[in-house]
Scaffold this motif. Structure first.
Motif, PDB file in Angstrom:
ATOM      1  N   ASP A  25      16.540  20.735 112.922  1.00 15.21           N
ATOM      2  CA  ASP A  25      15.718  19.581 113.195  1.00 15.21           C
ATOM      3  C   ASP A  25      14.393  19.776 112.452  1.00 15.21           C
ATOM      4  O   ASP A  25      13.517  20.517 112.877  1.00 15.21           O
ATOM      5  N   PRO A  26      14.271  19.151 111.265  1.00 15.55           N
ATOM      6  CA  PRO A  26      13.071  19.322 110.435  1.00 15.55           C
ATOM      7  C   PRO A  26      11.824  18.869 111.188  1.00 15.55           C
ATOM      8  O   PRO A  26      11.832  17.839 111.869  1.00 15.55           O
ATOM      9  N   LYS A  27      10.763  19.668 111.024  1.00 13.48           N
ATOM     10  CA  LYS A  27       9.510  19.356 111.742  1.00 13.48           C
ATOM     11  C   LYS A  27       8.591  18.425 110.938  1.00 13.48           C
ATOM     12  O   LYS A  27       7.703  17.796 111.486  1.00 13.48           O
ATOM     13  N   SER A  28       8.808  18.362 109.611  1.00  9.25           N
ATOM     14  CA  SER A  28       7.953  17.503 108.781  1.00  9.25           C
ATOM     15  C   SER A  28       8.786  16.900 107.654  1.00  9.25           C
ATOM     16  O   SER A  28       9.889  17.349 107.372  1.00  9.25           O
ATOM     17  N   PHE A  29       8.209  15.862 107.010  1.00 12.94           N
ATOM     18  CA  PHE A  29       8.914  15.178 105.926  1.00 12.94           C
ATOM     19  C   PHE A  29       9.137  16.107 104.737  1.00 12.94           C
ATOM     20  O   PHE A  29      10.064  15.901 103.960  1.00 12.94           O
ATOM     21  N   SER A  30       8.311  17.102 104.594  1.00  9.21           N
ATOM     22  CA  SER A  30       8.476  18.004 103.447  1.00  9.21           C
ATOM     23  C   SER A  30       9.760  18.818 103.549  1.00  9.21           C
ATOM     24  O   SER A  30      10.297  19.290 102.555  1.00  9.21           O
TER      25      SER A  30
ATOM     26  N   GLY B  10      13.306   7.349 110.944  1.00 10.20           N
ATOM     27  CA  GLY B  10      13.668   6.702 109.691  1.00 10.20           C
ATOM     28  C   GLY B  10      14.393   5.405 109.956  1.00 10.20           C
ATOM     29  O   GLY B  10      14.773   5.103 111.096  1.00 10.20           O
ATOM     30  N   LEU B  11      14.600   4.630 108.888  1.00 10.93           N
ATOM     31  CA  LEU B  11      15.242   3.320 109.011  1.00 10.93           C
ATOM     32  C   LEU B  11      16.621   3.363 108.359  1.00 10.93           C
ATOM     33  O   LEU B  11      16.777   3.840 107.231  1.00 10.93           O
ATOM     34  N   ALA B  12      17.582   2.846 109.097  1.00 11.68           N
ATOM     35  CA  ALA B  12      18.923   2.637 108.544  1.00 11.68           C
ATOM     36  C   ALA B  12      19.062   1.148 108.269  1.00 11.68           C
ATOM     37  O   ALA B  12      19.238   0.358 109.200  1.00 11.68           O
ATOM     38  N   PRO B  13      18.934   0.728 106.988  1.00 11.81           N
ATOM     39  CA  PRO B  13      19.008  -0.720 106.687  1.00 11.81           C
ATOM     40  C   PRO B  13      20.390  -1.279 107.033  1.00 11.81           C
ATOM     41  O   PRO B  13      21.383  -0.552 107.122  1.00 11.81           O
ATOM     42  N   LYS B  14      20.424  -2.560 107.177  1.00  8.71           N
ATOM     43  CA  LYS B  14      21.655  -3.262 107.562  1.00  8.71           C
ATOM     44  C   LYS B  14      22.799  -3.000 106.573  1.00  8.71           C
ATOM     45  O   LYS B  14      23.957  -2.870 106.946  1.00  8.71           O
ATOM     46  N   ALA B  15      22.410  -2.861 105.284  1.00  4.23           N
ATOM     47  CA  ALA B  15      23.441  -2.717 104.238  1.00  4.23           C
ATOM     48  C   ALA B  15      24.202  -1.398 104.355  1.00  4.23           C
ATOM     49  O   ALA B  15      25.379  -1.314 103.982  1.00  4.23           O
ATOM     50  N   ILE B  16      23.504  -0.343 104.817  1.00  6.50           N
ATOM     51  CA  ILE B  16      24.180   0.961 104.885  1.00  6.50           C
ATOM     52  C   ILE B  16      24.250   1.446 106.334  1.00  6.50           C
ATOM     53  O   ILE B  16      24.285   2.643 106.614  1.00  6.50           O
TER      54      ILE B  16
ATOM     55  N   GLU C 263       4.875  10.507 100.863  1.00  2.04           N
ATOM     56  CA  GLU C 263       3.510   9.979 100.942  1.00  2.04           C
ATOM     57  C   GLU C 263       3.387   8.984 102.084  1.00  2.04           C
ATOM     58  O   GLU C 263       2.455   9.049 102.894  1.00  2.04           O
ATOM     59  N   LYS C 264       4.327   8.057 102.127  1.00  2.00           N
ATOM     60  CA  LYS C 264       4.270   7.023 103.162  1.00  2.00           C
ATOM     61  C   LYS C 264       4.901   7.490 104.472  1.00  2.00           C
ATOM     62  O   LYS C 264       4.946   6.718 105.432  1.00  2.00           O
ATOM     63  N   GLN C 265       5.398   8.729 104.436  1.00  2.00           N
ATOM     64  CA  GLN C 265       6.042   9.285 105.637  1.00  2.00           C
ATOM     65  C   GLN C 265       7.170   8.369 106.126  1.00  2.00           C
ATOM     66  O   GLN C 265       7.266   8.030 107.298  1.00  2.00           O
TER      67      GLN C 265
END
Length: 1873
Positions: free
Chosen positions: A728-733, A763-769, A798-800
């Motif tokens: 479970d990653p703690k940061s985006f890096s 995070g976002l899972a868009p409708k397409a995928i 950058e935008k996290q």
């Protein structure tokens, strides 16, 4: 007493036991032979040394006297008394043995003198072997076939014969034995059987009054009466009947028919006292082991005894088989009883035993092993040494032991005989026990003595053993652990890691140190490991589940790594599970990649349930307490903070609507645990929330986030495991594209789904995928709080932000099966946890619910039947408990309140406190079969939950759970993918036993294997949602405010054949039934087709259908607002106040159909054609259904054959109600009228039974049946009127009568279809009034009565033909008429006289009256040839009939035996005197007639040709002779065509016609008083006559056209043409005319010896004739012998085929079938055999079997033969089977190979012969339009033209020529281009 008494005794011994020359004696032997003089070697004395000293002190005179004896006699006697060795055994040796071990496929037999042999399962008896073959052929166990362990038990004494002595791969000799009575008792003949004989046999078959016993004696049928077996059955067989193969000791009680029949007894009292006596005529040739005889001691020696028995025979008793209590007391001439042990087939040497245990036959041996088996003993003295066998030793307890020669030393080279003098001491080990000798078996080999393990029983699981490498195999390494012990080290256990080239490390012969994983002594199975970690491990081993105590640490091996954890295996196949969360301190997401099978691991036991054989393990060894200390320290520093991602224990404080208020222990920090976060399974969250209470503690809860307001927790196992595994990653890096992360749905938007992870990142899972499927609305696919696995597709540090994919194709790691099983296991585990919570509650109701599991069967009482058809029960342990069976699970049963029912639990709803049960019989009465793990089954869905389904295995009724999802993301299903209750699915079982959940676990196979729910049975509710539109049943229903009568507007969404789905306002779906589209529906129209998709329609609401129950609800019902509105678009309905309302208040569909009456016409709409039940399912209205049986759809065979072509789904039909049958929930309809089956009505029926000579039984719909007489099958009678009828055939019937409620039917075309005006060849005769005198009629023979022959003329009319009107010749016995005129034979008769008052019809069959051939001109096909008649004919011939010897004729005349007879075996052609053919000299004929008149009496036999003449003339002639003649006497007929051969020759040359009487015989045949002294003139005249006759004979012999008429004539012919089979067959036929069967056989044998070996076909003709002869006149045994010889001397296949034809033509169909099966095994590569067998089956009417033979042929034959075989089978179908199937086969071939002109040609030929002209022309049209070579096209055009010239008109011929011209022009234009 001296051992040797001098030369005479020695000579006698030599004479009785001839062995050949003498043997050179070793010096050491000589030395100790001289020491031993006392004959009682086994007289054990403590003063052995003094005894020897006394012997040496005896006088010198005596020593001298015995010197020669010792040198010569001692040597010889010792040779004779050498004990048995393997070398002394030979094939055919009969020997007594004892069953030592019984395995599934063989017996281990202990033989005398420490030997051992083996009996294979096929050597018990022929009947048992046959049963085994049947079992193998049908691939399932036979009920009446016992296994070997059930037939034999250790200790049984059996008589054996040595079948072979072979050398095994290891160089050891193996003795194979046979118990088959045919081998053991082969030495006995039928004549040798005497009462009192003791034999062994096996049960070959069970009869009504006893058992047939196979005693192996050829020609003897042994029978054991039931009363003689009762005692044995009661005492020894535990009351069970004897079975085939059971081994018996029998005594012959009675012998009949010279040994042909023997009566047996198995009473134990008679068997145990049975003694072989001299009166039983035993000889050395047939002496059997096991016989007890009275004997006399002939000589006593140091090696044993010589006995005299049965007066003349001498035998040996070796020292092992003396009576242990009488050793040392035997003396010459002593009377003893002895048992024969073995008989040598060549030397005839007999060995006997005096051991008392053998003197009571039938008694088993009791001691089968010894106490000190495996013990090592020092200083064991030698008792005696035997050169070829071994040595005996005296054990400390005084018992005798024996060591075989091969066990006296480590090798042959090391063997020193001198070390085995009596008294020498040796170290040895007891290795085995010989029950036959009562001796322990020893070994002196160092390797055996020092061996750690002697037997498999000595080895304990977990022990470390040393062994020697024997060989390396692909599956592992074989290791020798002991002398008789070998083990296997599997390939995965050769090292700690998997080895690629293990042979490099382990050399053959190398010593290895292994550890025992598994030892099964009974199966002699030893599995070991060479993994160093296991071998050297000091940790305790787990050999059973009881050893596994919680906290125990040990080593194990990973058996399988799965995504849910690892299965670790220990010793004795004990295994446990390491769950995924216990795989390490950090979560391991993919155990299959982290671990591998065969890996050695150290584990700790967490929990073990020995009773359930379940064990939970952990790789966390609980040895590191540091984290806990850290946690405590942390808590002390900052009491009110809980770190994100930390695992904590919590205590429930309070339950809220959305979750749980909890306190984080140990410092009671407040936190909140939402309901969706209680489980990975959406449905389980509310359930866990429901049953958790304040005060409950939850362990391992994850902290998701922390804010000032509250701490948010999560208990999802998937998230907890990912945190533990450090995934479970703690940061985006730390996040990289492609990573798979476990999270949960935080929120759902129209454009996608936000997923949060444990660390707080999202995070976002868009409708397409979001899904692999098309996503319309994201909320249909996911719900908030749902656990998901997401794949990172894009990261913006950058935008996290990051983009995720939730598609299964991206997120799935393993296969769907493993994923679905893991989800199911977790779900059921959680449910089990909920049960444990419930069981701790105080409520009795809740505790009762917790105890209930699926599969439990309860006795319940019906409380009420709900409106939706479901049933509510009471009667459970708790009063308020609700148990409910849905309408489907009510299974159509009629239930009433208070009625008792048995029900099975399907699922316990712990949230709704309701138990779902089922009344379905297949579930309540499930079978107790054990299912195998991994087996594939078709199952029926019985109950659906949100995350899993409960199904039942079709074959057994076991309940199985399977997951509906294969992945955490797999949550969305289209309507078509959703399962329905009753649907069939394919499941793969993953567990074989139901666990605590009561359910087996399974995974679903391919979705393609799903089958929609099958139609309900008649007894079930008819309108139960069959074929419901998924569009209507999908998803939660939207509420609507519609009322019945409302007019609504909507858009047509979809159009189905029977209904239209309409979308109304607010998205409500409505349904328009086909019956509510038009006011007037034309027949054949499809009303729904008038509406198009997208069209706007106005409709009126006429009802509302419940989605679940498919029942129309009243508007007052609370669920009416969620129903599917039922609409009508009929113009009349839309008029104001013109609408109707559906009946919504009826309790059941049965009440709804009460409004219809029988005969009423209704319009219905076809829903589907049920192929299985053979009916059309129709709908009259939305809520009323009907069924039209196929037979009531049409009177046309064409329609009934292909109803799908005539009727289309949705089509409107006009049907008549047939009834009344108010018990069914549907209407019974007919398309052909009321179907009342009244007199004169024509109806279609189905044949259910064919009764030979009587007629047919025909069944109609609704259970009525009728009969068709054989006289009403056709307008034209045939010899086999019922040949074309078989069960299930559809027939058109005319009802003749319905009197007494019995339907009498007719199939005559003149009745069923009078418009055809077909010719009626045989008119109907229903009474005597339908007959006129002089009328010519045909009928079937009913029977032969004493007064004449009864001929059936009609169903109830019979005529009688007196014997004088049956034939021009009469038979001597009235009984013979029934043979020539069998029942059912078709005859033509003339009506002579009618007497209606007496109901008498007198008939005549005479040719003069009927104009037909004489009924006695019988062809061989009509004669049933039986051997008994041959015997009768032969007897009459022996008494004097038809012999040319004058003396024989005189003798016959004196006895008055002048009755003639018709020949019963051959074709007969009787000719009148005036019409006889002139084949000889007319003058000779006339002179013969003159001489006949002078001679007085007409002799019965002259030239062999008889003439029919008046009886009066015969009587006059008889009176003139003075002999008495029977009034109906008929002279014997000459056989005009000889013996009729069924195979090979159609006819033979006719016999020679009369040439006048032989003058010699004429003179000799004068009466005795005429032989007076003759004058010289008379003697001269006689001399001249004799010379004339002689010249006439010589002239006749020179005539080339002369036919042979005597044996001499034939001998001359065959001498001139010895290789002509036709002559030999005529010769055989000549003998068969006189019924000289043996002479005919002799001629055949002579022919086979005479015909040249080059003339293979000629010889084959004779073999076939001989087979024919044996088939007609011989026994099955004689036929079998001839057949075996024929196969040896000819091409086997030809002989097999000929015999099969012979069997078939003689109607021995069973024998023919068995022979074909033999041929298919032996000649499986010969296509002719397959084709012949197929033809045979088709001729028998077994079309299905023929089709299976074709499939088998294609599997066995090479591919190049397939087309030819298929073509041949298609031709056979045309000729003998179903022409439609034949066409289908041809069409299938031609679709694959359209240019195969040979197939086209055959197809055309067959269609011309068996098809119509239209069909032939259609094929020609197709073939001439093919693109073939011009030459081939020319061929087909020519054939087409020839056909039209023959069958067509001039116009057709011109049309073909025009097409040919067109083809030529088209061809030439192509060439020009």
């Amino acid at each position: 007493m001296c051992a040797f008494k001098g030369a005479p005794d020695m000579a006698a011994l030599e004479e009785n036991f001839p062995r050949g020359g003498t043997r050179k004696i070793h010096k050491s032997e000589k030395s100790y032979q001289q020491l031993v003089e006392h004959d009682n070697l086994f007289d054990i004395s403590n003063e052995e040394e003094s005894t020897k000293r006394k012997k040496n002190q005896k006088g010198p005179a005596k020593t001298k006297k015995l010197k020669i004896e010792k040198r010569e006699g001692g040597k010889s006697v010792k040779e004779k008394l050498e004990i048995l060795s393997v070398e002394s055994l030979c094939e055919g040796m009969r020997i007594l043995g004892c069953v030592k071990e019984v395995n599934e496929l063989e017996l281990v037999i202990s033989l005398p003198n420490g030997l051992q042999g083996f009996v294979q399962v096929t050597e018990i008896c022929d009947a048992y072997t046959k049963k085994l073959n049947e079992q193998v052929a049908q691939e399932e166990p036979l009920k009446d076939l016992l296994r070997l362990p059930e037939l034999f038990s250790p200790g049984m004494l059996v008589r054996c014969v040595v079948s072979s002595v072979s050398i095994t791969e290891r160089g050891k000799k193996s003795v194979k034995l046979s118990l088959n009575p045919k081998n053991v008792n082969r030495v006995l003949s039928a004549e040798a059987l005497k009462p009192g004989m003791l034999l062994t046999g096996t049960v070959s078959s069970l009869e009504d009054h006893g058992y047939l016993v196979d005693i192996g004696v050829v020609g003897t049928r042994a029978f054991l009466p039931l009363q003689k077996a009762q005692e044995y059955i009661r005492q020894k067989n535990k009351g069970a009947k004897l079975k085939v193969g059971q081994y018996l000791n029998c005594i012959i009680e009675e012998v009949k028919s010279s040994g042909g029949v023997a009566s047996l007894s198995i009473e134990q009292s008679a068997i145990s006292t049975a003694i072989a006596t001299q009166e039983q005529n035993w000889s050395l040739n047939n002496l059997l082991p096991g016989l007890v005889v009275k004997a006399q001691v002939q000589k006593v020696t140091q090696f044993g005894l010589t006995l005299n028995f049965l007066t003349f025979f001498t035998g040996l008793v070796d020292f092992m088989h003396l009576d242990s209590k009488k050793v040392g007391t035997y003396f010459s001439n002593q009377a003893v009883r002895a048992c024969i042990l073995c008989v040598h087939p060549r030397t005839r040497a007999v060995r006997l035993s005096l051991r008392p245990i053998f003197l009571q036959p039938g008694r088993p041996l009791t001691q089968l092993s010894c106490q000190h088996l495996g013990a090592v003993m020092k200083d064991v003295p030698v008792q005696g040494f035997f050169n070829k066998a071994g040595a005996t030793f005296k054990l400390k307890d005084g018992a005798l032991a024996y060591a075989r020669l091969s066990h006296l030393s480590d090798s042959k080279n090391a063997f020193r005989p001198e070390t085995f003098k009596p008294g020498n001491m040796h170290k040895c080990r007891i290795t085995d026990y010989s029950p036959m000798d009562g001796l322990a078996l020893l070994s002196l080999r160092t390797s055996v003595i020092e061996a750690q393990y002697l037997r498999y029983h000595d080895i304990k699981t977990g022990a470390v053993v040393k062994g020697t490498v024997l060989t390396m195999r692909p599956f592992g390494m074989l290791v020798k652990v002991g002398e008789q012990v070998r083990g296997l080290v599997p390939a995965t256990h050769l090292a700690d890691i998997l080895m690629k080239n293990p042979e490099k490390k382990y050399q053959v012969g190398a010593e290895v140190k292994c550890r025992v994983l598994l030892c099964d002594p009974e199966a002699k199975q030893l599995i070991m490991t060479l993994k160093k970690t296991l071998v050297t491990s000091k940790l305790p081993v787990i050999t059973c589940y009881e050893d596994a105590k919680p906290g125990l640490q040990t080593h194990g091996v990973i058996h399988r790594a799965k995504d849910y954890g690892c299965i670790v295996r220990f010793y004795n196949d004990v295994q446990g599970l390491v769950p995924k969360h216990e795989l390490g301190a950090q979560c391991i997401p993919d155990p299959e990649k982290a671990f591998y099978a065969g890996q050695v691991v150290k584990v700790a036991v967490l929990n073990c349930e020995p009773a359930k054989e379940r064990m939970l393990l952990s790789f966390k060894l609980l040895s590191d307490p540091e984290p806990k200390n850290e946690r405590v320290g942390c808590g002390q520093k900052k009491r009110k903070d809980v770190g994100v991602g930390q695992l904590v224990d919590v205590k429930v404080l309070e339950k809220t609507k959305d979750g749980l208020q909890v306190a984080v222990l140990p410092h009671n920090i407040p936190a909140f645990l939402p309901t969706p976060h209680l489980s990975d399974h959406v449905a389980n969250g509310p359930l866990v929330h429901r049953w958790l209470q304040a005060g409950d503690t939850l362990h391992r809860v994850l902290c998701l986030s922390q804010s000032e307001r509250q701490v948010l927790l999560c208990r999802k196992p998937a998230l907890v495991s990912s945190v533990e595994a450090g995934q479970d990653p703690k940061s985006f890096s730390e996040i990289q594209p492609g990573m798979l992360l476990v999270g949960f749905v935080k929120s759902i938007k129209d454009y996608g789904v936000f997923v949060q992870f444990p660390s707080g990142l999202s995070g976002l899972a868009p409708k397409a995928i979001m899904s692999d499927k098309f996503v319309t609305n994201p909320s249909d696919h996911f719900v908030e709080g749902q656990t998901v696995v997401a794949k990172v597709t894009n990261v913006d540090e950058e935008k996290q932000r990051m983009l995720l994919s939730l598609r299964l194709s991206d997120c799935r790691l393993g296969g769907p099966a493993s994923g679905s099983l893991l989800l199911l296991s977790q779900c059921l585990e959680e449910l089990q946890g909920v049960r444990s919570l419930m069981s701790s509650r105080d409520s009795v109701l809740v505790q009762a619910l917790a105890e209930m599991t699926p599969g439990m069967v309860l006795n319940l009482v019906v409380q009420e039947v709900s409106e939706d058809g479901s049933v509510v029960f009471t009667g459970a342990p708790v009063r308020d408990l609700v148990l409910r069976a849905s309408r489907y699970h009510r299974a159509g049963q009629e239930v009433e309140s208070g009625q008792k029912k048995k029900a099975v639990i399907l699922y316990v709803d712990m949230l709704g406190l309701e138990v779902h049960v089922s009344l379905r019989k297949e579930l309540v009465n499930r079978k107790a079969w054990k299912l195998k793990k991994g087996s594939v089954h078709q199952a029926t869905v019985q109950h659906l939950e949100e995350s899993f389904a409960v199904a039942s295995v079709g074959e057994t009724g076991h309940l199985v759970a399977f997951s509906l999802a294969s992945h955490l993301n797999d949550t969305f299903r289209f309507d078509s993918e959703k399962l329905q209750v009753g649907q069939s699915v394919c499941l793969v079982l993953k567990t074989a036993e139901p666990g605590v959940t009561g359910l087996l676990l399974a995974v679903e196979g391919p979705a393609a294997r799903r089958v929609l729910r099958q139609p309900c049975k008649d007894s079930e509710m008819g309108d139960e949602g069959e074929g419901a539109d998924p569009a209507l049943a999908a998803g939660p229903r939207k509420k609507h405010g519609l009322a019945i009568g409302d007019v609504v507007t909507g858009t047509v969404k979809s159009v189905k054949p029977t209904h239209v789905v309409v979308t109304l306002e607010d998205g409500v779906m409505g349904c328009v039934h086909a019956s509510h589209v038009l006011d007037e529906v034309p027949e054949g129209a499809a009303p729904t087709a008038t509406l198009k998709v997208g069209k706007t329609v106005t409709a009126r609401v006429i009802g509302g259908r419940d989605v679940k129950t498919f029942k129309f609800l009243p508007i007052s019902h609370p669920r009416f607002i969620r129903t599917v509105p039922e609409l009508s678009v009929r113009p009349s309905e839309l008029e104001k106040d013109g609408h109707t309302v559906l009946n919504t208040y009826s309790a059941s569909p049965v009440e709804k159909i009460q409004q219809y009456r029988a005969g009423q016409t209704v319009t219905c709409f076809l829903k589907k054609y049920n192929v299985v039940k053979k009916w059309l399912e129709v709908e009259i209205a939305p809520d009323i259904r009907g069924r039209i049986p196929l037979l009531l759809t049409s009177l046309s065979f064409k329609v009934l054959k292909h109803p799908d072509k005539k009727f289309q789904i949705g089509q409107a039909l006009r049907a008549t109600v047939v009834g009344p049958d108010s018990s069914k929930p549907f209407l019974c309809l007919s398309l052909i009228g009321p179907h009342k089956l009244k007199k004169g009505e024509v109806a279609m029926g189905r044949v259910v039974k064919v009764s030979p000579s009587e007629g047919l039984t025909v069944a109609f719909p609704f259970g009525r049946t009728g009969t068709v007489s054989v006289f009403h099958v056709s307008d034209s009678y045939s010899e086999r009127p019922l040949q074309d009828f078989s069960p299930q055939k559809v027939v058109r019937c005319y009802v003749l009568s319905t009197a007494n409620h019995v339907l009498t039917l007719s199939l005559r075309l003149s009745r069923t279809n009078p418009e055809t005006k077909s010719k009626v060849e045989d008119p109907e005769i229903n009474s005597i009034l339908d007959i006129k005198e002089g009328q010519l009629l045909r009928g079937f023979v009913r029977s032969v009565e004493p007064s004449g022959v009864l001929l059936g003329l009609g169903p109830s009319v019979e005529g009688l033909a007196r014997f004088s009107h049956v034939s021009q010749c009469s038979l001597p016995k009235k009984g013979l008429y029934s043979k020539y005129l069998p029942e059912g034979r078709l005859l033509t008769a003339r009506v002579l006289r009618l007497d209606p008052s007496k109901n008498l019809v007198e008939l005549s069959f005479l040719p003069g009256d009927t104009g037909k051939p004489d009924v006695m001109s019988v062809s061989p096909e009509l004669l049933v040839q039986k051997q008994e008649e041959d015997v009768e004919v032969k007897e009459r011939d022996r008494k004097g009939e038809k012999k040319r010897s004058p003396k024989r004729k005189e003798k016959k005349n004196q006895k008055g035996q002048e009755e003639g007879e018709l020949p019963s075996k051959e074709q007969v052609r009787a000719k009148r005197p005036g019409k006889r053919e002139r084949l000889g000299s007319e003058g000779a004929q006339e002179s013969a007639n003159k001489r006949r008149k002078k001679a007085g009496p007409p002799e019965e036999e002259d030239s062999g040709v008889e003439v029919y003449y008046r009886e009066g003339a015969e009587e006059e002639a008889a009176e003139a002779e003075g002999t008495l003649t029977k009034p109906a006497e008929v002279p014997r007929l000459r056989l005009s065509s000889g013996f009729f051969w069924d195979v090979g020759l159609d006819t033979l040359t006719p016999a020679l016609p009369p040439r006048g009487e032989n003058s010699d015989s004429e003179e000799d045949e004068k009466p005795p008083h005429a032989t007076q002294k003759k004058s010289k003139k008379e003697r001269e005249l006689e001399k001249q006559k004799a010379e004339k006759e002689l010249s006439r004979i010589e002239e006749a012999l020179r005539d080339p056209g002369r036919q042979p008429e005597s044996a001499d004539d034939f001998d001359r012919l065959v001498l001139s043409s010895p290789s002509s089979s036709i002559l030999w067959l005529q010769y055989m036929a000549f003998h068969l005319q006189a019924t000289e069967i043996d002479k005919a056989r002799a001629v055949a044998e002579r022919a086979l010896r005479t015909i040249s070996f080059r003339e293979e076909q000629e010889k084959l003709n004779v073999w076939v004739a001989l087979l024919n002869l044996e088939n007609m006149y011989g026994s099955p045994e004689s036929l079998s012998k001839v057949f075996e010889r024929a196969v040896q001397y000819n091409e086997p296949l030809k002989v097999f085929l000929h015999l099969a034809d012979i069997y078939a033509k003689s109607e021995k169909f069973q024998e023919a079938g068995e022979l074909y099966n033999r041929m298919l095994k032996r000649f499986r590569q010969e296509k002719s055999v397959w084709i012949k067998y197929g033809a045979f089956l088709l001729r028998r009417g077994q079309a299905g079997a023929s089709h299976r033979v074709l499939q088998r042929a294609l599997e066995c034959l090479p591919a190049k033969e397939h087309m030819d075989v298929i073509t041949k089978f298609a031709q056979l179908e045309f000729q003998l089977g179903d022409a439609e199937r034949a066409r289908a086969i041809f069409e299938n071939m031609l679709s694959t190979y359209p240019k195969r002109t040979d197939i086209w040609s055959v197809y055309i030929d067959m269609t011309i012969k068996h098809g119509s002209q239209k069909e032939v022309r259609d094929i020609f049209e197709r073939v001439i339009h093919l693109n073939l070579a011009p030459k081939k096209m020319k061929f087909f055009f020519k054939r087409y033209l020839d056909y039209e010239k023959q069958h067509g008109s001039e116009k057709d011929v011109r049309a073909v020529k025009a097409k040919a011209l067109e083809y030529v022009e088209a061809r030439s234009s192509v060439l020009e281009d």
